[in-house]
Design a protein around this motif. Structure first.
Motif, PDB file in Angstrom:
ATOM      1  N   LEU A 147       0.827  -1.204   0.000  1.00  0.00           N
ATOM      2  CA  LEU A 147       0.000   0.000   0.000  1.00  0.00           C
ATOM      3  C   LEU A 147       0.865   1.258   0.000  1.00  0.00           C
ATOM      4  CD1 LEU A 147      -3.007  -0.582   2.436  1.00  0.00           C
ATOM      5  CD2 LEU A 147      -3.090  -0.160  -0.006  1.00  0.00           C
ATOM      6  N   VAL A 148       1.842   1.286   0.908  1.00  0.00           N
ATOM      7  CA  VAL A 148       2.730   2.448   0.994  1.00  0.00           C
ATOM      8  C   VAL A 148       3.485   2.635  -0.319  1.00  0.00           C
ATOM      9  CG1 VAL A 148       4.782   3.397   2.136  1.00  0.00           C
ATOM     10  CG2 VAL A 148       2.952   2.373   3.505  1.00  0.00           C
ATOM     11  N   GLU A 149       3.952   1.531  -0.898  1.00  0.00           N
ATOM     12  CA  GLU A 149       4.660   1.618  -2.178  1.00  0.00           C
ATOM     13  C   GLU A 149       3.772   2.229  -3.254  1.00  0.00           C
ATOM     14  OE1 GLU A 149       5.817  -2.390  -2.908  1.00  0.00           O
ATOM     15  OE2 GLU A 149       7.442  -2.382  -1.420  1.00  0.00           O
ATOM     16  N   ASP A 150       2.497   1.838  -3.273  1.00  0.00           N
ATOM     17  CA  ASP A 150       1.575   2.361  -4.272  1.00  0.00           C
ATOM     18  C   ASP A 150       1.310   3.852  -4.045  1.00  0.00           C
ATOM     19  OD1 ASP A 150      -0.358   1.424  -6.507  1.00  0.00           O
ATOM     20  OD2 ASP A 150      -1.643   2.639  -5.206  1.00  0.00           O
ATOM     21  N   MET A 151       1.151   4.247  -2.802  1.00  0.00           N
ATOM     22  CA  MET A 151       0.916   5.657  -2.480  1.00  0.00           C
ATOM     23  C   MET A 151       2.103   6.519  -2.892  1.00  0.00           C
ATOM     24  SD  MET A 151      -0.817   5.171   1.292  1.00  0.00           S
ATOM     25  CE  MET A 151      -2.429   4.410   1.508  1.00  0.00           C
ATOM     26  N   VAL A 152       3.300   6.045  -2.594  1.00  0.00           N
ATOM     27  CA  VAL A 152       4.512   6.789  -2.953  1.00  0.00           C
ATOM     28  C   VAL A 152       4.645   6.880  -4.468  1.00  0.00           C
ATOM     29  CG1 VAL A 152       7.040   6.747  -2.876  1.00  0.00           C
ATOM     30  CG2 VAL A 152       5.716   6.250  -0.802  1.00  0.00           C
ATOM     31  N   ARG A 153       4.377   5.767  -5.153  1.00  0.00           N
ATOM     32  CA  ARG A 153       4.484   5.745  -6.606  1.00  0.00           C
ATOM     33  C   ARG A 153       3.516   6.736  -7.249  1.00  0.00           C
ATOM     34  NH1 ARG A 153       4.450   0.658  -7.026  1.00  0.00           N
ATOM     35  NH2 ARG A 153       2.202   0.364  -7.253  1.00  0.00           N
ATOM     36  N   LYS A 174      -0.585   0.418  13.434  1.00  0.00           N
ATOM     37  CA  LYS A 174       0.823   0.236  13.809  1.00  0.00           C
ATOM     38  C   LYS A 174       1.681  -0.062  12.594  1.00  0.00           C
ATOM     39  CE  LYS A 174       2.361  -3.641  15.434  1.00  0.00           C
ATOM     40  NZ  LYS A 174       2.625  -4.846  16.270  1.00  0.00           N
ATOM     41  N   GLU A 175       1.236  -1.024  11.784  1.00  0.00           N
ATOM     42  CA  GLU A 175       2.041  -1.423  10.631  1.00  0.00           C
ATOM     43  C   GLU A 175       2.115  -0.309   9.588  1.00  0.00           C
ATOM     44  OE1 GLU A 175       3.811  -3.939  10.692  1.00  0.00           O
ATOM     45  OE2 GLU A 175       2.876  -5.345  12.092  1.00  0.00           O
ATOM     46  N   PHE A 176       0.987   0.308   9.287  1.00  0.00           N
ATOM     47  CA  PHE A 176       0.958   1.345   8.264  1.00  0.00           C
ATOM     48  C   PHE A 176       1.751   2.575   8.680  1.00  0.00           C
ATOM     49  CE2 PHE A 176      -1.059   5.189   6.487  1.00  0.00           C
ATOM     50  CZ  PHE A 176      -0.751   4.981   5.149  1.00  0.00           C
ATOM     51  N   SER A 177       1.537   3.040   9.904  1.00  0.00           N
ATOM     52  CA  SER A 177       2.222   4.260  10.344  1.00  0.00           C
ATOM     53  C   SER A 177       3.729   4.052  10.405  1.00  0.00           C
ATOM     54  CB  SER A 177       1.677   4.716  11.703  1.00  0.00           C
ATOM     55  OG  SER A 177       1.846   3.719  12.695  1.00  0.00           O
ATOM     56  N   ASN A 178       4.162   2.861  10.801  1.00  0.00           N
ATOM     57  CA  ASN A 178       5.602   2.578  10.842  1.00  0.00           C
ATOM     58  C   ASN A 178       6.209   2.602   9.439  1.00  0.00           C
ATOM     59  OD1 ASN A 178       5.666   2.324  13.617  1.00  0.00           O
ATOM     60  ND2 ASN A 178       5.503   0.088  13.611  1.00  0.00           N
ATOM     61  N   LEU A 179       5.515   1.979   8.492  1.00  0.00           N
ATOM     62  CA  LEU A 179       6.040   1.914   7.127  1.00  0.00           C
ATOM     63  C   LEU A 179       5.935   3.254   6.409  1.00  0.00           C
ATOM     64  CD1 LEU A 179       4.553  -1.553   6.150  1.00  0.00           C
ATOM     65  CD2 LEU A 179       6.985  -1.007   6.272  1.00  0.00           C
ATOM     66  N   ALA A 180       4.935   4.055   6.777  1.00  0.00           N
ATOM     67  CA  ALA A 180       4.742   5.353   6.129  1.00  0.00           C
ATOM     68  C   ALA A 180       5.720   6.412   6.627  1.00  0.00           C
ATOM     69  CB  ALA A 180       3.310   5.833   6.351  1.00  0.00           C
ATOM     70  N   GLY A 182       8.468   8.888   7.265  1.00  0.00           N
ATOM     71  CA  GLY A 182       9.542   9.377   6.400  1.00  0.00           C
ATOM     72  C   GLY A 182       9.204   9.351   4.925  1.00  0.00           C
ATOM     73  N   LYS A 183       8.065   8.736   4.567  1.00  0.00           N
ATOM     74  CA  LYS A 183       7.659   8.651   3.157  1.00  0.00           C
ATOM     75  C   LYS A 183       6.379   9.430   2.883  1.00  0.00           C
ATOM     76  CE  LYS A 183       9.489   3.919   2.688  1.00  0.00           C
ATOM     77  NZ  LYS A 183       9.595   3.549   4.125  1.00  0.00           N
ATOM     78  N   ILE A 184       5.437   9.348   3.835  1.00  0.00           N
ATOM     79  CA  ILE A 184       4.120   9.963   3.679  1.00  0.00           C
ATOM     80  C   ILE A 184       3.744  10.628   5.005  1.00  0.00           C
ATOM     81  CG2 ILE A 184       1.683   9.541   3.169  1.00  0.00           C
ATOM     82  CD1 ILE A 184       2.533   6.941   1.814  1.00  0.00           C
ATOM     83  N   ASP A 185       3.046  11.730   4.933  1.00  0.00           N
ATOM     84  CA  ASP A 185       2.565  12.409   6.131  1.00  0.00           C
ATOM     85  C   ASP A 185       1.148  11.929   6.440  1.00  0.00           C
ATOM     86  OD1 ASP A 185       2.221  14.095   8.249  1.00  0.00           O
ATOM     87  OD2 ASP A 185       1.936  15.910   7.044  1.00  0.00           O
ATOM     88  N   VAL A 186       0.980  11.243   7.567  1.00  0.00           N
ATOM     89  CA  VAL A 186      -0.349  10.808   7.984  1.00  0.00           C
ATOM     90  C   VAL A 186      -0.981  11.965   8.754  1.00  0.00           C
ATOM     91  CG1 VAL A 186      -1.705   9.075   9.201  1.00  0.00           C
ATOM     92  CG2 VAL A 186       0.445   8.419   8.111  1.00  0.00           C
ATOM     93  N   VAL A 187      -1.957  12.633   8.134  1.00  0.00           N
ATOM     94  CA  VAL A 187      -2.454  13.908   8.651  1.00  0.00           C
ATOM     95  C   VAL A 187      -3.650  13.777   9.583  1.00  0.00           C
ATOM     96  CG1 VAL A 187      -1.555  15.220   6.708  1.00  0.00           C
ATOM     97  CG2 VAL A 187      -3.849  14.218   6.548  1.00  0.00           C
ATOM     98  N   ALA A 188      -4.267  12.603   9.648  1.00  0.00           N
ATOM     99  CA  ALA A 188      -5.419  12.414  10.537  1.00  0.00           C
ATOM    100  C   ALA A 188      -5.616  10.937  10.805  1.00  0.00           C
ATOM    101  CB  ALA A 188      -6.686  13.012   9.915  1.00  0.00           C
ATOM    102  N   ARG A 189      -6.091  10.655  12.020  1.00  0.00           N
ATOM    103  CA  ARG A 189      -6.412   9.263  12.369  1.00  0.00           C
ATOM    104  C   ARG A 189      -7.719   9.237  13.140  1.00  0.00           C
ATOM    105  NH1 ARG A 189      -3.782   5.284  16.992  1.00  0.00           N
ATOM    106  NH2 ARG A 189      -5.089   3.477  16.487  1.00  0.00           N
ATOM    107  N   GLU A 190      -8.644   8.384  12.701  1.00  0.00           N
ATOM    108  CA  GLU A 190      -9.921   8.208  13.380  1.00  0.00           C
ATOM    109  C   GLU A 190     -10.205   6.710  13.517  1.00  0.00           C
ATOM    110  OE1 GLU A 190     -11.952  10.538  14.669  1.00  0.00           O
ATOM    111  OE2 GLU A 190     -10.527  12.115  14.084  1.00  0.00           O
TER     112      GLU A 190
END
Length: 385
Positions: A147-153, A174-180, A182-190
């Motif tokens: 998923l992170v790879e696709d978002m970055v691409r 946990k898994e997504f935020s760790n992998l994201a 330095g690559k993507i800014d996670v701007v909100a969590r609900e």
């Protein structure tokens, strides 16, 4: 003289006759009813296609419904191990039930091939209960990575996240935020409950952060609600889901509101669209054809593929365990079967290639995930662009 000859002939015949084994007994607990029924029914459909042999020996399958109830799943496991003397347990479909059954595995020394997703079921593998536990679905970390790879691409910079307020959503966060990082800014969590009738408040907060895309960490039909609400509120960005959405009911309930959704998936779900170079395509396509011949076009799902993969793992492992000359129905056979599952190497199943070891009781690598999309009301392969 004739008596001696007859006795000798009998001994010789017994020596040359292959060792006869008792039936291999597989206990299965699934969520055929209750909130996770859409998943459990897909698993049951695939199990109904299982051959009647394992490792070349007759097999007996005992299927119980746990009603998506943890306590009932534990009772099922205790009945299957104590009364039915099973050699291996397949299922359950939910993480909470699989975790609750670990004590039963430890007490009875019975191997389990779970059909639930969380890595917590098999990590750490040297834990006394998890020593006996294996699972078919990909770890969330593997799916979060693609998923992170696709978002970055795609050049996305800002992502919002909404997930279940339970172990599924927490582990995905946990898994997504760790992998994201330095690559993507996670701007909100609900977060939200699976039974919530509305997520309007959460969605408005997500949209206020102006994300390029939103990741919904849910499974089955309750995962429809955030995406549906985002569309109704006019969100124009990309919506991602996890591989937990892979049920036909998700498509039916979501309708046009889930069109265009991107998600990670095992190859078996999108077998028809895979490039010929994909190492899993042949096995995935063969399973899809078999499954759809009985259940209809475009009916194969992640969960059906996992259940068929469980059969392939057991068929391969039983062959090895029987070489130890242990009889099914005995502690020696259960131990030999556990060891054989743990030594699975380069086994291609519908959703990937398995290399299970003492350090990894799941066993999939990058060959077990691709990106999918919902298009024309179907799960389809999303080719990299």
């Amino acid at each position: 003289m004739k008596l001696k000859t007859s006795v000798f002939a009998g001994i010789l015949a017994a020596t040359l006759t292959p060792l006869a084994f008792a039936d291999v007994t597989v206990g299965i607990t699934l969520s055929s009813t209750g909130p996770a029924a859409a998943i459990g029914i897909q698993s049951r459909n695939a199990i109904d296609l299982w051959p009647k042999t394992l490792g070349g020996e007759p097999a007996k399958y005992i299927v119980l419904d746990d009603g998506t109830d943890v306590s009932k799943a534990v009772r099922n496991a205790r009945k299957l191990t104590s009364e039915d003397k099973i050699d291996v347990l397949v299922g359950p479909n939910t993480t909470a039930a699989a975790l609750a059954i670990l004590d039963v595995l430890k007490e009875t020394q019975t191997p389990m091939v779970a059909l639930a997703a969380s890595a917590a079921i098999v990590t750490p593998p040297d834990d006394p209960g998890r020593h006996w536990a294996f699972k078919m679905p990909q770890n969330d970390s593997l799916m979060a990575q693609v998923l992170v790879e696709d978002m970055v691409r795609k050049g996305f910079k800002k992502i919002a996240f909404i997930g279940y307020a339970d172990s599924y959503g927490e582990n995905w966060w946990k898994e997504f935020s760790n992998l994201a990082a330095g690559k993507i800014d996670v701007v909100a969590r609900e977060s939200y409950q699976r039974t919530d009738p509305s997520v309007t408040g959460q969605v408005l907060k997500l949209m206020a952060a102006k994300p390029d895309a939103v990741l919904i960490a849910g499974s089955g039909t309750p995962a429809v609600l955030p995406g549906k609400t985002l569309k109704q509120r006019g969100y124009k960005g990309v919506i991602y889901q996890t591989h937990g959405i892979g049920t036909l009911e998700f498509l039916q309930v979501g309708g046009k509101d889930v069109e265009g959704t991107l998600f990670p998936t095992g190859p078996g779900v999108v077998a028809k669209g895979l490039p010929d170079s994909n190492p899993v395509k042949k096995v995935a396509s063969e399973f899809t054809e078999k499954y759809e011949a009985k259940y209809g076009a475009n009916s194969a799902t992640q969960f059906a593929g996992d259940a068929w993969g469980a059969y392939m793992v057991l068929d391969n492992a039983v062959k090895q365990a029987l070489q130890q000359k242990a009889q099914p129905g005995t502690p020696q056979f259960r131990s030999a079967l556990r060891d054989a599952i743990e030594s699975t190497k380069e086994l291609i199943v519908p959703n990937g290639v398995l290399n299970i070891s003492a350090k990894d009781h799941q066993g999939f690598d990058d060959r077990a995930r691709v990106m999918g999309k919902i298009e024309d009301g179907r799960f389809q392969y999303a080719a990299e662009k």
